[in-house]
Design a protein around this motif. Structure first.
Motif, PDB file in Angstrom:
ATOM      1  N   GLY A  17     -24.224  13.925  57.151  1.00  0.00           N
ATOM      2  CA  GLY A  17     -23.533  15.199  57.350  1.00  0.00           C
ATOM      3  C   GLY A  17     -22.851  15.267  58.705  1.00  0.00           C
ATOM      4  O   GLY A  17     -21.688  15.673  58.812  1.00  0.00           O
ATOM      5  N   THR A  18     -23.545  14.867  59.741  1.00  0.00           N
ATOM      6  CA  THR A  18     -22.974  14.866  61.094  1.00  0.00           C
ATOM      7  C   THR A  18     -21.795  13.906  61.183  1.00  0.00           C
ATOM      8  O   THR A  18     -20.752  14.240  61.750  1.00  0.00           O
ATOM      9  CB  THR A  18     -24.058  14.489  62.124  1.00  0.00           C
ATOM     10  OG1 THR A  18     -25.140  15.413  62.016  1.00  0.00           O
ATOM     11  CG2 THR A  18     -23.505  14.501  63.535  1.00  0.00           C
ATOM     12  N   ALA A  19     -21.933  12.721  60.622  1.00  0.00           N
ATOM     13  CA  ALA A  19     -20.854  11.740  60.636  1.00  0.00           C
ATOM     14  C   ALA A  19     -19.633  12.265  59.884  1.00  0.00           C
ATOM     15  O   ALA A  19     -18.486  12.063  60.314  1.00  0.00           O
ATOM     16  CB  ALA A  19     -21.323  10.419  60.040  1.00  0.00           C
ATOM     17  N   SER A  20     -19.847  12.963  58.791  1.00  0.00           N
ATOM     18  CA  SER A  20     -18.741  13.520  58.018  1.00  0.00           C
ATOM     19  C   SER A  20     -17.974  14.566  58.818  1.00  0.00           C
ATOM     20  O   SER A  20     -16.742  14.583  58.814  1.00  0.00           O
ATOM     21  CB  SER A  20     -19.258  14.145  56.724  1.00  0.00           C
ATOM     22  OG  SER A  20     -19.853  13.178  55.898  1.00  0.00           O
ATOM     23  N   VAL A  21     -18.702  15.431  59.510  1.00  0.00           N
ATOM     24  CA  VAL A  21     -18.052  16.470  60.327  1.00  0.00           C
ATOM     25  C   VAL A  21     -17.251  15.823  61.453  1.00  0.00           C
ATOM     26  O   VAL A  21     -16.102  16.199  61.706  1.00  0.00           O
ATOM     27  CB  VAL A  21     -19.102  17.464  60.883  1.00  0.00           C
ATOM     28  CG1 VAL A  21     -18.508  18.361  61.950  1.00  0.00           C
ATOM     29  CG2 VAL A  21     -19.687  18.287  59.752  1.00  0.00           C
ATOM     30  N   ILE A  22     -17.827  14.843  62.116  1.00  0.00           N
ATOM     31  CA  ILE A  22     -17.129  14.159  63.211  1.00  0.00           C
ATOM     32  C   ILE A  22     -15.892  13.435  62.697  1.00  0.00           C
ATOM     33  O   ILE A  22     -14.819  13.497  63.312  1.00  0.00           O
ATOM     34  CB  ILE A  22     -18.088  13.193  63.941  1.00  0.00           C
ATOM     35  CG1 ILE A  22     -19.144  13.990  64.703  1.00  0.00           C
ATOM     36  CG2 ILE A  22     -17.329  12.254  64.883  1.00  0.00           C
ATOM     37  CD1 ILE A  22     -20.284  13.154  65.250  1.00  0.00           C
ATOM     38  N   LEU A  23     -15.999  12.766  61.570  1.00  0.00           N
ATOM     39  CA  LEU A  23     -14.863  12.063  60.974  1.00  0.00           C
ATOM     40  C   LEU A  23     -13.754  13.040  60.603  1.00  0.00           C
ATOM     41  O   LEU A  23     -12.575  12.797  60.883  1.00  0.00           O
ATOM     42  CB  LEU A  23     -15.313  11.271  59.739  1.00  0.00           C
ATOM     43  CG  LEU A  23     -14.230  10.490  59.012  1.00  0.00           C
ATOM     44  CD1 LEU A  23     -13.660   9.411  59.929  1.00  0.00           C
ATOM     45  CD2 LEU A  23     -14.789   9.876  57.753  1.00  0.00           C
ATOM     46  N   TYR A  24     -14.107  14.164  60.001  1.00  0.00           N
ATOM     47  CA  TYR A  24     -13.117  15.177  59.620  1.00  0.00           C
ATOM     48  C   TYR A  24     -12.405  15.717  60.857  1.00  0.00           C
ATOM     49  O   TYR A  24     -11.177  15.831  60.873  1.00  0.00           O
ATOM     50  CB  TYR A  24     -13.783  16.316  58.846  1.00  0.00           C
ATOM     51  CG  TYR A  24     -12.841  17.433  58.496  1.00  0.00           C
ATOM     52  CD1 TYR A  24     -11.939  17.291  57.456  1.00  0.00           C
ATOM     53  CD2 TYR A  24     -12.829  18.617  59.225  1.00  0.00           C
ATOM     54  CE1 TYR A  24     -11.056  18.305  57.136  1.00  0.00           C
ATOM     55  CE2 TYR A  24     -11.942  19.637  58.917  1.00  0.00           C
ATOM     56  CZ  TYR A  24     -11.061  19.480  57.873  1.00  0.00           C
ATOM     57  OH  TYR A  24     -10.182  20.482  57.569  1.00  0.00           O
ATOM     58  N   GLN A  25     -13.165  16.039  61.893  1.00  0.00           N
ATOM     59  CA  GLN A  25     -12.572  16.584  63.113  1.00  0.00           C
ATOM     60  C   GLN A  25     -11.649  15.574  63.785  1.00  0.00           C
ATOM     61  O   GLN A  25     -10.581  15.930  64.273  1.00  0.00           O
ATOM     62  CB  GLN A  25     -13.651  17.052  64.083  1.00  0.00           C
ATOM     63  CG  GLN A  25     -14.343  18.309  63.626  1.00  0.00           C
ATOM     64  CD  GLN A  25     -15.487  18.717  64.536  1.00  0.00           C
ATOM     65  OE1 GLN A  25     -16.040  17.907  65.271  1.00  0.00           O
ATOM     66  NE2 GLN A  25     -15.849  19.993  64.462  1.00  0.00           N
ATOM     67  N   SER A  26     -12.034  14.321  63.808  1.00  0.00           N
ATOM     68  CA  SER A  26     -11.182  13.313  64.440  1.00  0.00           C
ATOM     69  C   SER A  26      -9.926  13.049  63.609  1.00  0.00           C
ATOM     70  O   SER A  26      -8.866  12.757  64.159  1.00  0.00           O
ATOM     71  CB  SER A  26     -11.953  12.018  64.688  1.00  0.00           C
ATOM     72  OG  SER A  26     -12.323  11.407  63.476  1.00  0.00           O
TER      73      SER A  26
END
Length: 158
Positions: A17-26
């Motif tokens: 979940g954290t990786a997905s949010v970071i990927l989306y934001q980047s």
């Protein structure tokens, strides 16, 4: 044993979940940066004093489309070219509305589902781009001139 499996699964879900949010934001960062840059130009260089919405349109050339209000509370739209260039500003009242564009599509075609309706800028000037699926689930693009609602271009059966 079950407790450890539960902890590992919960940790994996948290990491994913954290990786997905970071990927989306980047992934969104360059888009947001372009919108912020164009919005600043609009506020500095046009009569628009308040921005309601902004999005990026990719046609023959890329533009950031900024919709807002001037000092007299009149709705306006600005087309900011991605590369250096003059900002094109139009009064909202000088064009057709999103609803009128959709009605024109419904009058001429029988769309199964409208996917998007976006304001953009092409070689002929401001246009409404309507993306829709027909009864055979083919992807279609329908372009109307913002100024008078006349058909400009259709791309059908993709």
């Amino acid at each position: 044993m079950k407790k450890w499996i539960s902890i590992i699964i919960a940790a994996a879900i948290l990491v994913i979940g954290t990786a997905s949010v970071i990927l989306y934001q980047s992934a969104r960062a360059p888009v947001e940066e372009e919108i912020d840059k164009a919005s600043k130009r609009v506020l500095d260089e046009t009569p628009i004093k308040e921005i309601d919405q902004a999005n990026i349109y990719h046609g023959a050339n890329a533009y950031t489309v900024v919709i807002g209000k001037d000092g007299d509370n009149e709705k306006m739209v600005a087309f900011v070219p991605e590369k250096k260039g003059e900002i094109i500003v139009k009064q909202w009242a000088d064009g057709i509305s999103k609803e009128q564009a959709i009605n024109k599509l419904n009058d001429e075609k029988n769309p199964e589902e409208i996917l998007s309706v976006r304001l953009g800028h092409e070689s002929v000037g401001p246009v409404w781009e309507i993306t829709y699926l027909d009864n055979q689930k083919n992807l279609n693009y329908f372009y109307l001139l913002f100024s008078n609602g006349e058909w400009w271009k259709k791309i059908e059966n993709l």
